[in-house]
Every structure is written in structure tokens, then in C-alpha cells.
Design a protein around this motif. Structure first.
Motif, PDB file in Angstrom:
ATOM      1  N   THR A  61      34.696  40.815  45.689  1.00  0.00           N
ATOM      2  CA  THR A  61      35.582  41.533  44.778  1.00  0.00           C
ATOM      3  C   THR A  61      36.382  42.536  45.582  1.00  0.00           C
ATOM      4  O   THR A  61      35.813  43.300  46.358  1.00  0.00           O
ATOM      5  CB  THR A  61      34.782  42.280  43.682  1.00  0.00           C
ATOM      6  OG1 THR A  61      33.952  41.342  42.996  1.00  0.00           O
ATOM      7  CG2 THR A  61      35.704  42.958  42.686  1.00  0.00           C
ATOM      8  N   GLN A  63      38.854  45.754  45.197  1.00  0.00           N
ATOM      9  CA  GLN A  63      39.238  46.806  44.260  1.00  0.00           C
ATOM     10  C   GLN A  63      40.472  47.507  44.825  1.00  0.00           C
ATOM     11  O   GLN A  63      40.561  47.753  46.027  1.00  0.00           O
ATOM     12  CB  GLN A  63      38.097  47.799  44.100  1.00  0.00           C
ATOM     13  CG  GLN A  63      38.392  48.905  43.126  1.00  0.00           C
ATOM     14  CD  GLN A  63      37.235  49.899  43.046  1.00  0.00           C
ATOM     15  OE1 GLN A  63      36.515  50.120  44.013  1.00  0.00           O
ATOM     16  NE2 GLN A  63      37.060  50.480  41.887  1.00  0.00           N
ATOM     17  N   ARG A  68      42.541  48.355  39.499  1.00  0.00           N
ATOM     18  CA  ARG A  68      42.453  46.902  39.313  1.00  0.00           C
ATOM     19  C   ARG A  68      41.397  46.312  40.233  1.00  0.00           C
ATOM     20  O   ARG A  68      41.123  46.854  41.303  1.00  0.00           O
ATOM     21  CB  ARG A  68      43.795  46.214  39.635  1.00  0.00           C
ATOM     22  CG  ARG A  68      44.895  46.514  38.679  1.00  0.00           C
ATOM     23  CD  ARG A  68      46.202  45.854  39.118  1.00  0.00           C
ATOM     24  NE  ARG A  68      46.636  46.404  40.404  1.00  0.00           N
ATOM     25  CZ  ARG A  68      46.995  45.667  41.459  1.00  0.00           C
ATOM     26  NH1 ARG A  68      47.001  44.358  41.398  1.00  0.00           N
ATOM     27  NH2 ARG A  68      47.368  46.246  42.583  1.00  0.00           N
ATOM     28  N   GLU A  69      40.829  45.192  39.813  1.00  0.00           N
ATOM     29  CA  GLU A  69      39.887  44.445  40.644  1.00  0.00           C
ATOM     30  C   GLU A  69      40.289  42.981  40.651  1.00  0.00           C
ATOM     31  O   GLU A  69      40.801  42.457  39.666  1.00  0.00           O
ATOM     32  CB  GLU A  69      38.458  44.575  40.119  1.00  0.00           C
ATOM     33  CG  GLU A  69      37.867  45.951  40.317  1.00  0.00           C
ATOM     34  CD  GLU A  69      36.385  45.977  40.021  1.00  0.00           C
ATOM     35  OE1 GLU A  69      35.706  46.844  40.585  1.00  0.00           O
ATOM     36  OE2 GLU A  69      35.899  45.136  39.240  1.00  0.00           O
ATOM     37  N   GLU A  71      38.540  39.302  41.645  1.00  0.00           N
ATOM     38  CA  GLU A  71      37.403  38.491  42.074  1.00  0.00           C
ATOM     39  C   GLU A  71      37.926  37.349  42.935  1.00  0.00           C
ATOM     40  O   GLU A  71      38.959  36.747  42.618  1.00  0.00           O
ATOM     41  CB  GLU A  71      36.677  37.901  40.853  1.00  0.00           C
ATOM     42  CG  GLU A  71      36.117  38.927  39.892  1.00  0.00           C
ATOM     43  CD  GLU A  71      34.879  39.615  40.424  1.00  0.00           C
ATOM     44  OE1 GLU A  71      34.125  38.982  41.206  1.00  0.00           O
ATOM     45  OE2 GLU A  71      34.665  40.777  40.077  1.00  0.00           O
ATOM     46  N   HIS A  86      43.252  49.392  49.166  1.00  0.00           N
ATOM     47  CA  HIS A  86      42.248  48.488  48.617  1.00  0.00           C
ATOM     48  C   HIS A  86      40.935  48.669  49.378  1.00  0.00           C
ATOM     49  O   HIS A  86      40.892  49.302  50.426  1.00  0.00           O
ATOM     50  CB  HIS A  86      42.724  47.032  48.731  1.00  0.00           C
ATOM     51  CG  HIS A  86      42.866  46.563  50.137  1.00  0.00           C
ATOM     52  ND1 HIS A  86      43.939  46.898  50.933  1.00  0.00           N
ATOM     53  CD2 HIS A  86      42.044  45.804  50.915  1.00  0.00           C
ATOM     54  CE1 HIS A  86      43.796  46.354  52.122  1.00  0.00           C
ATOM     55  NE2 HIS A  86      42.650  45.690  52.144  1.00  0.00           N
ATOM     56  N   SER A  89      34.712  45.856  47.203  1.00  0.00           N
ATOM     57  CA  SER A  89      33.678  46.529  46.414  1.00  0.00           C
ATOM     58  C   SER A  89      32.384  45.726  46.333  1.00  0.00           C
ATOM     59  O   SER A  89      31.339  46.277  45.997  1.00  0.00           O
ATOM     60  CB  SER A  89      34.187  46.842  45.006  1.00  0.00           C
ATOM     61  OG  SER A  89      34.542  45.667  44.311  1.00  0.00           O
TER      62      SER A  89
END
Length: 114
Positions: A61, A63, A68-69, A71, A86, A89
Motif C-alpha cells: 500500500t 500512502q 489517499r492510499e 493498494e 508518498h 504504509s
């Protein structure tokens, strides 16, 4: 020079592993291997270069500083423009996450923010 991105993957992985595959004035390509690793909670990547990443195995992931995240799973790729803050995470704790990362200068092209 012949190589294989899956060669010599670590069995034990206390820290993320970074292996530079190609380096020139205009491009740098790295293999990154993670297992349950993440970026330091207090820090954000704010890079001078664009970064294109692909997850070859595992999952992760990303972040963004704006909350926002994204995947990423096997086969997913993402362009991270220069200076888009960024962090990683999460990476899969149950298996290796194998990344291919390509870094290149913003002067090569203009890209929109993700």
C-alpha cells in the motif's frame, strides 16, 4: 549482461533489500524486496525524480501526503511523479513483495500527478 530479477532472493529479510540493476545519467532501475516493511511513520519520500514502480510478487500500500492510499498487488504498476509526497504504509508480511522501480528525471517528460 544477462540477469534474472528472481535470482538470489533473500530467505531472511531484517531490512528491505535494494539492488541497483541499471544506472545511467537518465535512468536508474532497482529491484526492491520487502516483507512486512513500511516507510518510517515520520517521513515522506519527496523525490527529485519520477518513479515508476511495479509489484512483481506480493502486495503493498502506498500512502500519499494528502491522505489517499493506493493498494498494489501482483502486476500492478504506479507512476509517482517527482515531488509527490508518498510513503509505503504496508507490504505483505506473509510473503516477499518484489518491486521493480524505475527512476528518471522530470526533464524526460511531463506527467500529471496521480
Amino acid at each position: 549482461m544477462l540477469g534474472n530479477i528472481f535470482d538470489k532472493l533473500p530467505v531472511e529479510l531484517a531490512e528491505e533489500e535494494f539492488l541497483e540493476l541499471v544506472h545511467s545519467k537518465m535512468v536508474r532501475i532497482e529491484r526492491i524486496v520487502s516483507r512486512g516493511h513500511s516507510s518510517p511513520a515520520s517521513g515522506w519520500y519527496d523525490q527529485e525524480e519520477h518513479e515508476w514502480v511495479m509489484v512483481l510478487e506480493g502486495s503493498a500500500t502506498i500512502q500519499f501526503a494528502d491522505g489517499r492510499e493506493q493498494e498494489l498487488k501482483r502486476g500492478d504498476y504506479l507512476l509517482l511523479p517527482a515531488h509527490v509526497k508518498h510513503r509505503v504504509s504496508r507490504t505483505d508480511p506473509a510473503q516477499l513483495t518484489l518491486w521493480l522501480a524505475v527512476f528518471y528525471p522530470p526533464s524526460c517528460n511531463d506527467v500529471p500527478a496521480p
